[in-house]
Design a protein around this motif. Structure first.
Motif, PDB file in Angstrom:
ATOM      1  N   THR A 253       0.764  -0.905  -0.356  1.00  0.00           N
ATOM      2  CA  THR A 253      -0.395   0.048   0.309  1.00  0.00           C
ATOM      3  C   THR A 253       0.579   0.889  -0.254  1.00  0.00           C
ATOM      4  OG1 THR A 253      -1.614  -0.599   1.287  1.00  0.00           O
ATOM      5  CG2 THR A 253      -1.586   1.374   1.436  1.00  0.00           C
ATOM      6  N   VAL A 254       0.611   1.542  -1.061  1.00  0.00           N
ATOM      7  CA  VAL A 254       1.549   3.789  -0.746  1.00  0.00           C
ATOM      8  C   VAL A 254       0.317   4.782  -1.255  1.00  0.00           C
ATOM      9  CG1 VAL A 254       3.361   2.168  -2.269  1.00  0.00           C
ATOM     10  CG2 VAL A 254       1.869   3.411  -3.408  1.00  0.00           C
ATOM     11  N   GLU A 255       0.820   5.977  -0.625  1.00  0.00           N
ATOM     12  CA  GLU A 255       0.021   7.188  -1.195  1.00  0.00           C
ATOM     13  C   GLU A 255       1.014   7.968  -1.890  1.00  0.00           C
ATOM     14  OE1 GLU A 255      -1.329  10.582   1.696  1.00  0.00           O
ATOM     15  OE2 GLU A 255      -0.777   9.063   2.986  1.00  0.00           O
ATOM     16  N   VAL A 256       0.408   8.057  -2.298  1.00  0.00           N
ATOM     17  CA  VAL A 256       0.807   8.900  -4.326  1.00  0.00           C
ATOM     18  C   VAL A 256       0.218  10.866  -3.639  1.00  0.00           C
ATOM     19  CG1 VAL A 256       0.826  10.276  -6.355  1.00  0.00           C
ATOM     20  CG2 VAL A 256       0.937   7.255  -5.695  1.00  0.00           C
ATOM     21  N   ARG A 257       1.859  11.466  -3.219  1.00  0.00           N
ATOM     22  CA  ARG A 257       1.341  13.196  -2.259  1.00  0.00           C
ATOM     23  C   ARG A 257       0.794  13.655  -4.252  1.00  0.00           C
ATOM     24  NH1 ARG A 257       1.638  12.802   2.885  1.00  0.00           N
ATOM     25  NH2 ARG A 257       3.024  10.962   3.415  1.00  0.00           N
ATOM     26  N   GLU A 258       2.096  13.546  -5.194  1.00  0.00           N
ATOM     27  CA  GLU A 258       1.960  14.383  -5.779  1.00  0.00           C
ATOM     28  C   GLU A 258       1.626  14.022  -7.222  1.00  0.00           C
ATOM     29  OE1 GLU A 258       2.909  17.758  -5.775  1.00  0.00           O
ATOM     30  OE2 GLU A 258       3.500  17.684  -3.248  1.00  0.00           O
ATOM     31  N   PRO A 259       0.598  14.021  -7.876  1.00  0.00           N
ATOM     32  CA  PRO A 259      -0.828  13.800  -8.846  1.00  0.00           C
ATOM     33  C   PRO A 259       0.702  14.235  -9.942  1.00  0.00           C
ATOM     34  CG  PRO A 259      -0.839  16.185  -8.429  1.00  0.00           C
ATOM     35  CD  PRO A 259      -0.528  15.865  -7.388  1.00  0.00           C
ATOM     36  N   GLU A 260       0.566  13.057 -10.478  1.00  0.00           N
ATOM     37  CA  GLU A 260       1.155  12.840 -12.227  1.00  0.00           C
ATOM     38  C   GLU A 260       0.519  12.999 -13.254  1.00  0.00           C
ATOM     39  OE1 GLU A 260       3.508   9.384 -11.937  1.00  0.00           O
ATOM     40  OE2 GLU A 260       3.546   9.477  -9.698  1.00  0.00           O
ATOM     41  N   PRO A 261       0.622  12.618 -14.337  1.00  0.00           N
ATOM     42  CA  PRO A 261       0.106  12.771 -15.294  1.00  0.00           C
ATOM     43  C   PRO A 261      -1.172  11.942 -15.743  1.00  0.00           C
ATOM     44  CG  PRO A 261       2.400  13.597 -16.388  1.00  0.00           C
ATOM     45  CD  PRO A 261       2.213  13.071 -14.881  1.00  0.00           C
ATOM     46  N   ASP A 262      -1.320  10.995 -15.061  1.00  0.00           N
ATOM     47  CA  ASP A 262      -1.717   9.162 -15.324  1.00  0.00           C
ATOM     48  C   ASP A 262      -1.905   8.611 -14.019  1.00  0.00           C
ATOM     49  OD1 ASP A 262       0.769   8.926 -15.084  1.00  0.00           O
ATOM     50  OD2 ASP A 262      -0.041   6.907 -15.717  1.00  0.00           O
ATOM     51  N   LEU A 263      -1.864   9.714 -13.089  1.00  0.00           N
ATOM     52  CA  LEU A 263      -2.255   9.295 -11.739  1.00  0.00           C
ATOM     53  C   LEU A 263      -2.689  10.079 -10.463  1.00  0.00           C
ATOM     54  CD1 LEU A 263      -2.047   6.338 -10.529  1.00  0.00           C
ATOM     55  CD2 LEU A 263      -0.121   6.654  -9.560  1.00  0.00           C
ATOM     56  N   ALA A 264      -3.352   9.951 -10.113  1.00  0.00           N
ATOM     57  CA  ALA A 264      -4.070  11.544  -9.530  1.00  0.00           C
ATOM     58  C   ALA A 264      -4.026  11.091  -7.606  1.00  0.00           C
ATOM     59  CB  ALA A 264      -5.505  10.940  -8.873  1.00  0.00           C
ATOM     60  N   ALA A 265      -3.060  11.978  -7.352  1.00  0.00           N
ATOM     61  CA  ALA A 265      -3.033  11.808  -5.681  1.00  0.00           C
ATOM     62  C   ALA A 265      -3.858  11.303  -5.035  1.00  0.00           C
ATOM     63  CB  ALA A 265      -2.503  13.418  -5.397  1.00  0.00           C
ATOM     64  N   GLY A 266      -3.433  10.146  -4.012  1.00  0.00           N
ATOM     65  CA  GLY A 266      -3.716   9.087  -3.603  1.00  0.00           C
ATOM     66  C   GLY A 266      -3.481   7.873  -2.713  1.00  0.00           C
ATOM     67  N   ARG A 267      -4.640   7.326  -2.031  1.00  0.00           N
ATOM     68  CA  ARG A 267      -4.033   6.077  -1.966  1.00  0.00           C
ATOM     69  C   ARG A 267      -4.206   4.787  -2.828  1.00  0.00           C
ATOM     70  NH1 ARG A 267      -6.101   3.472   2.989  1.00  0.00           N
ATOM     71  NH2 ARG A 267      -4.103   3.511   3.739  1.00  0.00           N
ATOM     72  N   TYR A 268      -3.164   3.961  -2.844  1.00  0.00           N
ATOM     73  CA  TYR A 268      -3.058   2.993  -3.989  1.00  0.00           C
ATOM     74  C   TYR A 268      -2.840   1.712  -3.270  1.00  0.00           C
ATOM     75  CZ  TYR A 268      -4.001   6.906  -7.288  1.00  0.00           C
ATOM     76  OH  TYR A 268      -4.542   7.301  -8.450  1.00  0.00           O
TER      77      TYR A 268
ATOM     78  N   LEU B 210      -3.681   0.268  -8.362  1.00  0.00           N
ATOM     79  CA  LEU B 210      -5.204   0.281  -7.776  1.00  0.00           C
ATOM     80  C   LEU B 210      -5.605   1.733  -6.700  1.00  0.00           C
ATOM     81  CD1 LEU B 210      -5.997  -3.072  -8.802  1.00  0.00           C
ATOM     82  CD2 LEU B 210      -5.879  -1.562 -10.478  1.00  0.00           C
ATOM     83  N   PRO B 211      -6.744   2.722  -7.205  1.00  0.00           N
ATOM     84  CA  PRO B 211      -7.361   2.845  -5.965  1.00  0.00           C
ATOM     85  C   PRO B 211      -7.771   2.090  -4.600  1.00  0.00           C
ATOM     86  CG  PRO B 211      -8.061   3.964  -8.095  1.00  0.00           C
ATOM     87  CD  PRO B 211      -7.600   2.439  -8.131  1.00  0.00           C
ATOM     88  N   LEU B 212      -7.044   2.596  -3.464  1.00  0.00           N
ATOM     89  CA  LEU B 212      -7.680   1.944  -2.634  1.00  0.00           C
ATOM     90  C   LEU B 212      -9.984   2.036  -2.239  1.00  0.00           C
ATOM     91  CD1 LEU B 212      -4.874   1.383  -0.231  1.00  0.00           C
ATOM     92  CD2 LEU B 212      -5.458   0.137  -1.187  1.00  0.00           C
ATOM     93  N   ALA B 213     -10.073   1.307  -2.149  1.00  0.00           N
ATOM     94  CA  ALA B 213     -11.329   0.765  -1.725  1.00  0.00           C
ATOM     95  C   ALA B 213     -11.562   2.188  -0.375  1.00  0.00           C
ATOM     96  CB  ALA B 213     -12.212   0.135  -1.012  1.00  0.00           C
ATOM     97  N   GLY B 214     -12.648   3.558  -0.410  1.00  0.00           N
ATOM     98  CA  GLY B 214     -13.157   4.296   1.098  1.00  0.00           C
ATOM     99  C   GLY B 214     -13.662   3.589   2.045  1.00  0.00           C
ATOM    100  N   ARG B 215     -14.194   4.022   2.487  1.00  0.00           N
ATOM    101  CA  ARG B 215     -14.695   3.764   4.119  1.00  0.00           C
ATOM    102  C   ARG B 215     -16.243   2.888   3.303  1.00  0.00           C
ATOM    103  NH1 ARG B 215     -12.167   6.881   8.902  1.00  0.00           N
ATOM    104  NH2 ARG B 215     -10.297   6.366   8.814  1.00  0.00           N
ATOM    105  N   ALA B 216     -16.665   3.798   2.797  1.00  0.00           N
ATOM    106  CA  ALA B 216     -17.904   3.551   1.948  1.00  0.00           C
ATOM    107  C   ALA B 216     -18.396   2.616   1.768  1.00  0.00           C
ATOM    108  CB  ALA B 216     -18.486   4.777   1.842  1.00  0.00           C
TER     109      ALA B 216
END
Length: 465
Positions: free
Chosen positions: A234-249, A317-323
């Motif tokens: 599990t990683v966290e992308v802090r700075e958005p990239e052209p094909d990858l938004a910031a978030g947890r993956y 792959l984006p991690l599922a949210g709590r909802a």
């Protein structure tokens, strides 16, 4: 590629690779003074290959002797590549047509296997050997269903059903399939360290991603073999990239010990039809399909490769949210909606399918009459239209389709609820369903749980678009 003067004094036949079979035809025409034309693989001055269209004409004297040869050459590499891609597309279209024809019969076979296995599973105690064996039958049948869905994806836009799931559990199921299919010289090492691995996705498509990446890794290590390692984190992308938004993956990692790839190959590996494999060993679609699936899931792919050392693919792959409620793939026993004595007419020309549908509905508290043809169903219905609370019919049957039967019955009784069940759902247009008054379209193979939910909803006045 030789320039205006570069071809002077060069032997014509030295411009072709030694394994080009049509050079002998060209040589024979030149030696005997005949006109010849055709396509050949040729060599540029730098040794790289290309495809050319060559026309040879002899210049003869008054006595018929050959004085010289006129050769006109044209680079047709792009045309050849276009024609090859067109031929590949036609092959895929043919596969789609074949898949459409086979899908109905194959899904008819899977329907009773899946159905009876689930019915039996609900009647035995958990944590017993019988329960485990039935669970394996169910999982194997679900994988077979997934394979049909993958084949159908070549011929149509398959239904993109997504659920919240644990990737580790999906990988565990896929691992069993991989170990049975990879070459004996390849060792599969799974080291799944991702503690949080919930994602929202299509299970069949995500399984295809793993299968294609591992298959590609195995090919890269031919013929010696080696180790393919599958890992996750599990990683966290802090700075958005052209094909990858910031978030947890969640990051799926597939590493091989193969030949590796130079930068120019890495730049093209996700292009459809691009392959470095010899003819007959690859379509060039595997990694293209992986890229498309990952992009559709909001993720991205990274590739690290060193020639002679191997390659690592990382799938984000984006991690599922709590909802998102993560699906437990080893199904919990939920209570299925029950009937209240409603009368259902079941129609299917496959006796195993008709028996499974009837047994499931009777177990749920419905009164069921099952018949094996649309003609017999019409005879039963026309004698007493008010005695049927719901019509559950197959689509493809001898003599009359399910849609034709539905239209005929609703002409007699317009308020009759209809559920259409078919092994090839995409062959039925939405407009046709609406015109026939079909409330729900069920794609085979259908599970008892799905059947129970949809029948109850239709009888309660619900209608799925």
């Amino acid at each position: 590629g030789l320039g205006e003067e570069g071809g002077t004094g060069i032997n014509l036949f030295s411009l072709y690779p030694t394994d080009e079979p049509r050079v002998d035809e060209l040589r024979d025409a030149a030696e005997h003074g005949r006109v010849w034309s055709g396509r050949l693989r040729a060599l540029r001055a730098d040794g790289s290959g290309y495809h050319e269209e060559c026309a040879l004409s002899p210049v003869k004297g008054a006595g018929g002797e050959v004085h010289s040869l006129v050769v006109v050459k044209r680079d047709v590499t792009r045309e050849v590549e276009f024609e090859a891609r067109l031929a590949q597309n036609q092959k895929l279209e043919a596969l789609g047509t074949l898949a459409g024809g086979v899908a109905h019969d194959f899904n008819n076979v899977l329907t009773p296997i899946l159905g009876y296995a689930e019915l039996a599973l609900n009647q035995v105690e958990a944590n017993t050997r019988l329960h485990g064996n039935l669970s394996r039958i169910l999982r194997a049948a679900e994988r077979a269903k997934g394979l049909v869905d993958q084949i159908l994806a070549f011929s149509r836009q398959s239904e993109d059903t997504r659920v919240a799931l644990r990737f580790g559990e999906l990988l565990q199921e896929t691992e069993e399939l991989l170990r049975a299919s990879i070459p004996k010289r390849v060792r599969l090492a799974v080291r799944w360290d991702a503690g949080e691995d919930g994602v929202v996705g299509n299970p069949t498509q995500l399984q295809q991603v793993v299968m294609n990446l591992v298959t590609n890794a195995c090919h890269a290590m031919e013929p010696e073999g080696g180790t393919v390692e599958i890992g996750g984190e599990t990683v966290e992308v802090r700075e958005p990239e052209p094909d990858l938004a910031a978030g947890r993956y969640l990051v799926l990692r597939v590493t091989d010990e193969g030949c590796g790839m130079p930068p120019e190959v890495q730049a093209r590996i996700f292009e459809p039809f691009f392959t470095t494999k010899e003819v007959g060993k690859g379509t060039g679609l595997g990694l293209a399909a992986v890229h498309g699936i990952v992009k559709q899931h909001g993720g991205a792919i990274r590739v690290d490769s060193v020639v002679g050392r191997g390659t690592t693919f990382r799938v984000y792959l984006p991690l599922a949210g709590r909802a998102d409620r993560v699906e437990e793939r080893v199904g919990a026993r939920e209570t299925m909606p029950r009937g209240r004595g409603e009368r259902i007419l079941v129609v299917d020309d496959e006796i195993e399918v008709a028996d499974f549908l009837a047994q499931t509905l009777e177990t749920l508290g419905y009164r069921v009459e099952a018949v094996l043809s649309a003609e017999e169903a019409w005879q039963r219905f026309s004698r007493s239209p008010g005695a049927v609370d719901l019509l559950l019919t197959d689509q493809t049957m001898p003599g009359r389709t399910g849609l034709e039967l539905a239209r005929q019955c609703r002409e007699r009784r317009p308020d009759l609820p209809v559920v259409l069940c078919t092994g090839y759902a995409s062959a039925v247009a939405t407009e046709e369903l609406a015109a026939a008054g079909v409330a729900v379209l069920l794609a085979k193979p259908v599970s008892p749980r799905q059947l129970a939910a949809e029948v109850r909803r239709v009888l309660d006045g619900g209608k799925r678009p």
